[in-house]
Design a protein around this motif. Structure first.
Motif, mmCIF file in Angstrom:
data_model
loop_
_atom_site.group_PDB
_atom_site.id
_atom_site.type_symbol
_atom_site.label_atom_id
_atom_site.label_comp_id
_atom_site.label_asym_id
_atom_site.label_seq_id
_atom_site.Cartn_x
_atom_site.Cartn_y
_atom_site.Cartn_z
ATOM 1 N N ARG A 192 0.825 -1.208 0.000
ATOM 2 C CA ARG A 192 0.000 0.000 0.000
ATOM 3 C C ARG A 192 0.859 1.258 0.000
ATOM 4 O O ARG A 192 0.514 2.260 -0.633
ATOM 5 N N GLN A 193 2.004 1.235 0.686
ATOM 6 C CA GLN A 193 2.893 2.395 0.697
ATOM 7 C C GLN A 193 3.412 2.682 -0.713
ATOM 8 O O GLN A 193 3.489 3.847 -1.131
ATOM 9 N N LEU A 194 3.743 1.641 -1.457
ATOM 10 C CA LEU A 194 4.194 1.836 -2.840
ATOM 11 C C LEU A 194 3.090 2.442 -3.699
ATOM 12 O O LEU A 194 3.331 3.358 -4.491
ATOM 13 N N ILE A 195 1.872 1.924 -3.537
ATOM 14 C CA ILE A 195 0.752 2.404 -4.337
ATOM 15 C C ILE A 195 0.440 3.858 -3.998
ATOM 16 O O ILE A 195 0.218 4.688 -4.891
ATOM 17 N N LEU A 196 0.426 4.198 -2.721
ATOM 18 C CA LEU A 196 0.172 5.578 -2.302
ATOM 19 C C LEU A 196 1.261 6.516 -2.815
ATOM 20 O O LEU A 196 0.981 7.632 -3.253
#
Length: 357
Positions: free
Chosen positions: A288-292
């Protein structure tokens, strides 16, 4: 009600795709039970950039680059590219750092934890319990007022900086690989064809951006509001990968003889508790951190950079676990220090926020 059902259906479809893609990438060259592993792949990128010297863990993993770019392009197309940043930059960096330390003691991120479980690795079941406990502790802080502070709108240039760094890394990988380090043996040398890694990961990055796929967020929502929606994605990743493993004969039920894993139960539990706690406080698991970060969230980009440096530390200082033997003293101490630090900081911020209400 219909909207909820549609969201769950979309997450289920994305989960099926991710599980199938993970099996295919593993079949075509990625390490065992590691079609996707955000932590392990960021670690390999750190090695490829020369940030650590573990010769068997060096490769500019195209999966990480493509996940970010898939999110970036999808957010642009859908009008959801909204550059923003918040506060507590140093703390976000440190939390990302410790999230990686925990992941490399377990030898996998939450996504790989599910993929390992789908291949019969029962060590991942122990880790799953630890992860849920970590998320539960983080959720307790959230429900009592923990927050890094509200996000602020930032410039499009700032929001696009991290995606463009990934474009630059892809350019170097494709046209100037001599500038990078590549493993000749070990997990870093196990690679699916670049075009397959890019194709699958671009699609998954785009779909993960649309569906908000996040395992830490899913567990958090169950605890806070009894909403199981976000967990649908990971349930179907498990089902899809399990079916794929059974088809290709990769299912091996047990604690021992698992690829790139160890059976030190206490440290599997505690390390993933650290990952779950840090992910909940940061607002998302490593994926999720990568996507955000791809959709313009500079706070998440800082957390990812913290993960990159956490990977470098883990291998330079010997904190990462060894397959079979598990973590050494440095790794064990690092997990305990990480848990105590995160709990202490979260407690201080929570008390401060409650007093200012």
């Amino acid at each position: 009600m219909q909207l909820i059902n549609k969201e769950k259906r979309n997450l289920a479809l994305v989960g099926i795709l991710i599980g199938a893609a993970a099996i295919l990438l593993m079949h075509f060259g990625n390490p065992g039970n590691m079609g996707f592993c955000i932590a392990c792949f960021i670690r390999d990128i750190a090695g490829s950039l020369g940030l650590h010297s573990a010769a068997n863990l060096q490769y500019m993993r195209p999966e990480i680059i493509a996940l970010v770019l898939g999110s970036f392009f999808m957010s642009l197309l859908s009008g959801e590219f909204k550059p923003r940043s918040g506060s507590s930059v140093i703390l976000r960096f440190i939390f990302g750092f410790f999230m990686m330390v925990g992941a490399l003691v377990f030898l996998g991120c939450p996504l790989r934890m599910v993929l390992r479980l789908a291949a019969g690795d029962l060590n991942a079941l122990v880790a799953l319990v630890g992860f849920v406990v970590g998320v539960a502790i983080g959720t307790l802080f959230l429900s009592n007022g923990f927050s890094f502070g509200p996000a602020r709108k930032s410039s499009r240039a700032e929001g696009a900086a991290f995606p463009f760094i990934n474009i630059a890394m892809l350019f170097v990988l494709l046209f100037f690989p001599v500038l990078l380090k590549f493993s000749e043996s070990g997990p870093g040398s196990m690679r699916a064809p670049i075009f397959l890694s890019l194709l699958f990961s671009l699609i998954i990055g785009a779909l993960a951006q649309k569906t908000r796929l996040c395992m830490a967020g899913g567990v958090r929502d169950v605890i806070l509001i009894r909403d199981y929606t976000l967990l649908f994605g990971f349930v179907f990743i498990f089902i899809s990968a399990l079916i794929g493993n059974l088809i290709i004969g990769n299912f091996n039920l047990g604690f021992t003889n698992q690829p790139i894993a160890h059976d030190k139960h206490l440290w599997n539990f505690l390390s993933m508790a650290l990952v779950g706690l840090s992910a909940t406080l940061l607002g998302g698991c490593p994926l999720r951190q990568l996507i955000l970060a791809g959709e313009g969230n500079s706070d998440s980009a800082v957390a990812v950079i913290g993960m990159l440096l956490g990977a470098a530390f883990s291998h330079n200082a010997g904190a990462a676990a060894a397959a079979v033997d598990g973590p050494g003293t440095v790794g064990k101490v690092s997990v305990i220090v990480g848990l105590l630090f995160l709990i202490a900081v979260a407690s201080i911020i929570t008390v401060k926020n409650r007093r200012s209400e």
